[in-house]
Motif scaffolding. Structure first.
Motif, PDB file in Angstrom:
ATOM      1  N   ASN A 292       0.818  -1.212   0.000  1.00  0.00           N
ATOM      2  CA  ASN A 292       0.000   0.000   0.000  1.00  0.00           C
ATOM      3  C   ASN A 292       0.850   1.259   0.000  1.00  0.00           C
ATOM      4  OD1 ASN A 292      -2.925  -0.638  -0.006  1.00  0.00           O
ATOM      5  ND2 ASN A 292      -2.424  -1.837   1.803  1.00  0.00           N
ATOM      6  N   ARG A 293       1.971   1.237   0.700  1.00  0.00           N
ATOM      7  CA  ARG A 293       2.851   2.414   0.731  1.00  0.00           C
ATOM      8  C   ARG A 293       3.550   2.624  -0.611  1.00  0.00           C
ATOM      9  NH1 ARG A 293       4.722   4.553   6.441  1.00  0.00           N
ATOM     10  NH2 ARG A 293       2.972   3.793   7.685  1.00  0.00           N
ATOM     11  N   ASP A 296       0.958   4.306  -2.794  1.00  0.00           N
ATOM     12  CA  ASP A 296       0.816   5.714  -2.429  1.00  0.00           C
ATOM     13  C   ASP A 296       2.014   6.529  -2.922  1.00  0.00           C
ATOM     14  OD1 ASP A 296      -1.623   5.302  -1.205  1.00  0.00           O
ATOM     15  OD2 ASP A 296      -0.786   5.156   0.829  1.00  0.00           O
TER      16      ASP A 296
END
Length: 352
Positions: A292-293, A296
């Motif tokens: 997820n990072r 992002d």
């Protein structure tokens, strides 16, 4: 045809000590699911790594009763020795001299055990290279370099499927596909270098060690569960479709499409695990946090940091070796290392 690899029975054995090295590899299109004798259910393509290798020495004592003794980083491994004995017996038809002596095999990896880097690939690749070096000494027939590597890939496959891809540099294909005329289920082949855009020839692969212990489900068991997976046939078909897409991507240098396909393949691999019976999950909380990072970071910065996964929790971070890599490395160090088990990261490159 396998018959091309049948061994010459006119051999003469002598005491020998050979040493070989073989790198590991990381698949872009995944191999997951196989048939008897390590035949892949779909084609795969991988990058061969540069630094993560297995270094193996093999002492052959001619005329002794057949036995295998193995050492990993100086420690005797009796279970692995039993596995190698079984493997050697299974390939006698291709190396008729192989049971005519005693073996002392010493092996070391340049990367941590259980680090999400395929030690079975580099390990069996190194063993196959040692065996082919011995075969060349024991046989009167001269081998071409091309045949020696091809037979080593064939033998490595019978020990560990993905090992067959580690015998070549660069991008490597295993499994028959109409997208590459030379491809085969029996051994791997190098993807044509001239059909690869320069942007894909110089990449970093940093492996975040999210989980360093033994996996809850082995890859062998995972492959076996594909035989009853209700989505298996569609997955095998999709791998062929993705190979067709990848061929165009590699030729044009479409990095955005490469990122999308690579991450989709990684997640599909783990989706197959979750849809097996029984279902299993090898990703950890840290794995999902890192993914997820990355998403992002890429959305905010537009920088080409992306991931792939092997059959485990650890994350392979892929990014080009170029002027932008400092920003990516800073992000990895500051934001992603916290999700590793012990702050561990293995840094490698894919250059060819």
């Amino acid at each position: 045809m396998e018959s091309q690899f049948l061994g010459n029975k006119d051999f003469k054995i002598t005491n020998q000590n050979v040493t070989e090295s073989c790198p590991s590899n990381i698949a872009i299109i995944k191999y997951w699911g196989k048939y008897e004798n390590q035949i892949p259910a779909n084609p795969s393509i991988s990058y061969t790594l540069n630094h993560c290798k297995t270094n193996t020495s093999m002492e052959f004592v001619a005329g002794e009763a057949f036995s295998v003794q193995t050492f990993l980083s100086g420690n005797e491994e009796k279970k692995f020795a039993e596995k190698i004995e079984k493997y050697f017996k299974s390939i006698e038809v291709y190396l008729p001299w192989i049971l005519q002596g005693k073996y002392i095999i010493k092996t070391e990896n340049t990367f941590p055990h259980s680090s999400g880097i395929a030690s079975s690939a580099s390990g069996f690749g190194a063993i196959a290279k040692c065996l082919m070096t011995l075969d060349e000494v024991f046989n009167p027939e001269a081998y071409s370099l091309e045949f020696k590597i091809q037979k080593a890939s064939f033998l490595a496959r019978l020990g560990s499927g993905s090992a067959c891809r580690s015998l070549y540099n660069g991008l490597v294909v295993w499994g028959k596909t109409q997208e590459l005329a030379t491809s085969s289920d029996l051994f791997a082949v190098a993807y044509p270098n001239e059909e690869i855009h320069p942007i894909f020839k110089n990449f970093n692969d940093w492996v975040l060690l999210i989980h360093e212990g033994e996996k809850s489900v082995s890859s062998t068991v995972g492959h076996g569960l594909m035989t009853t997976n209700p989505y298996a046939e569609r997955r095998f078909q999709e791998a062929h479709e993705n190979f067709e897409k990848l061929k165009s991507i590699l030729a044009t240098g479409d990095l955005e499409a490469f990122i999308k396909l690579t991450e989709h393949e990684a997640l599909t691999l783990h989706a197959m695990m979750m849809m097996s019976d029984p279902a299993f999950i090898l990703m950890k909380t840290g794995t999902l946090e890192v993914i997820n990072r990355i998403w992002d970071f890429r959305r905010i910065t537009g920088l080409p940091l992306f991931f792939t996964l092997d059959a485990g929790a650890n994350v392979h971070l892929l990014f080009p070796n170029d002027l932008q890599q400092d920003k990516i490395e800073n992000f990895i160090n500051q934001d992603l290392l916290q999700f590793t088990q012990k702050g561990g990261v293995v840094k490698d490159v894919m250059q060819f």
